[in-house]
Enzyme design. Structure first.
Site, mmCIF file in Angstrom:
data_model
loop_
_atom_site.group_PDB
_atom_site.id
_atom_site.type_symbol
_atom_site.label_atom_id
_atom_site.label_comp_id
_atom_site.label_asym_id
_atom_site.label_seq_id
_atom_site.Cartn_x
_atom_site.Cartn_y
_atom_site.Cartn_z
ATOM 1 N N SER A 130 76.823 29.340 18.475
ATOM 2 C CA SER A 130 75.939 30.044 17.545
ATOM 3 C C SER A 130 76.775 30.918 16.624
ATOM 4 O O SER A 130 77.885 31.322 16.982
ATOM 5 C CB SER A 130 74.953 30.925 18.321
ATOM 6 O OG SER A 130 74.273 31.824 17.469
ATOM 7 N N TYR A 182 74.933 38.026 24.371
ATOM 8 C CA TYR A 182 74.608 36.717 23.791
ATOM 9 C C TYR A 182 75.794 36.184 22.993
ATOM 10 O O TYR A 182 76.181 35.011 23.124
ATOM 11 C CB TYR A 182 73.380 36.829 22.890
ATOM 12 C CG TYR A 182 72.980 35.517 22.248
ATOM 13 C CD1 TYR A 182 72.357 34.518 23.001
ATOM 14 C CD2 TYR A 182 73.229 35.276 20.905
ATOM 15 C CE1 TYR A 182 71.991 33.308 22.415
ATOM 16 C CE2 TYR A 182 72.867 34.070 20.315
ATOM 17 C CZ TYR A 182 72.252 33.090 21.076
ATOM 18 O OH TYR A 182 71.895 31.889 20.490
#
Length: 326
Positions: A159, A185
């Site tokens: 990501s 994350y």
């Protein structure tokens, strides 16, 4: 031979769809595993692979629900898989290996964002454990099936969030630093990218090539744990009916699955690997302090860091060193 972290000028772009990224390739006879392949961009990935003739095994925590979601697709099997449970991962891999099938495409797609649990039952950061460690274990367990293919591709969903969290090898599980959801994350997605770098290094002599993918910003079930306040920071709001309204810069599900399909099957990447990709092309390497949310930072493709993370991952998962030789 290593692949340069430099765009190929593939001719694709931000709005390319998964179907377009396939470029008409026939995947008849190919066998693919897609974790979380029953929802969001995972479902679109499964749909496109299925339409191209591949046989797909979807790994899902809720088998009944997943079967309903893929019921209209051909050549799709659903097997139980919980990436947060090492025993479930081993059982899934053992079941596939027992079939003695080769594995041509492994797409490590499933993941979580900002879950309510900070740590799992082992004391591991939940986002790192699910997004990265679970897929690391799965890939290692499926190694012989990937080798059997002779021309396999492993695609791991990273990501642009990698820019928010470098891997801290001294404290992967936030035992000695304040917990931060965004950093957690980002670390998990940096780890997914580093995994592709080291896996490609170890696998290419066996015809196994690995890629990390930034799918783009897409509103899928992955955002279910995010508050409206957090989503508003991204410019996302709800209409009167409660539906999300996303600003310019977000992709559709069809566009969000495109880079996964590009890395899994497009012939432009034949003989290539060990790179981070976005918008259906190899991404540009940008400076570490680059503020735009595109490109890849050096820490996410650092080969020395990737090798160190691999060794620490083996230790965390009790996998003997050298199970997949360097």
């Amino acid at each position: 031979m290593s692949t340069e972290q430099k765009p190929l000028q593939s001719g694709f772009g931000f709005h390319t769809t998964a179907q377009e990224a396939l470029a008409g390739r026939d995947l008849s006879g190919k066998i693919a595993i897609v974790t979380g392949g029953h929802g969001g961009i995972g479902l679109e990935t499964t749909r496109v692979l299925s339409k191209a003739g591949a046989t797909i095994i979807v790994g899902a925590r809720n088998v009944k629900q997943a079967q309903q979601q893929v019921s209209q697709l051909s050549n799709v099997e659903v097997l139980q898989l919980d990436l947060s449970d090492p025993a479930s991962i081993d059982a899934f891999a053992a079941g596939f290996l027992k079939s003695e099938r080769q594995l041509d495409i492994l797409i490590n797609n499933a993941g979580v964002t900002a879950p309510p649990e900070i740590k799992d039952f082992r004391g591991y950061d939940t986002q790192l454990a699910t997004n990265y460690l679970g897929h690391f274990q799965l890939t290692v367990r499926l190694w012989e099936a990937l080798k059997k293919s002779g021309n396999a591709r492993v695609v791991s969903l990273s990501s642009i969030g990698h820019m928010d969290g470098q891997v801290d090898l001294s404290d992967l599980n936030f035992n000695n630093r304040p917990y931060n959801t965004d950093i957690s994350y980002g670390q998990s997605k940096t780890a997914c990218s580093l995994f592709a770098i080291e896996l490609d290094k170890r696998g290419k002599e066996h015809g196994i090539r690995a890629f990390a993918v930034h799918p783009g910003g897409i509103l899928t079930g992955l955002t279910r744990h995010l508050s409206d306040e957090v989503l508003a920071l991204w410019g996302v709001h709800r209409d009167a009916a409660g539906n999300f309204i996303s600003p310019e810069g977000f992709k559709t599900v069809e566009e969000g699955a495109a880079t996964t399909i590009f890395c899994a099957a497009n012939s432009a990447l034949e003989g290539k690997g060990g790179v981070y990709c976005e918008d259906s092309d190899i991404a540009e390497l940008v400076p570490d302090d680059y503020t735009e949310r595109r490109g890849v930072r050096g820490w996410a493709i650092d080969p020395a860091l990737a090798a160190s993370l691999w060794e620490q991952s083996e230790e965390l998962l009790n996998i003997p060193h050298g199970t997949i030789p360097q």
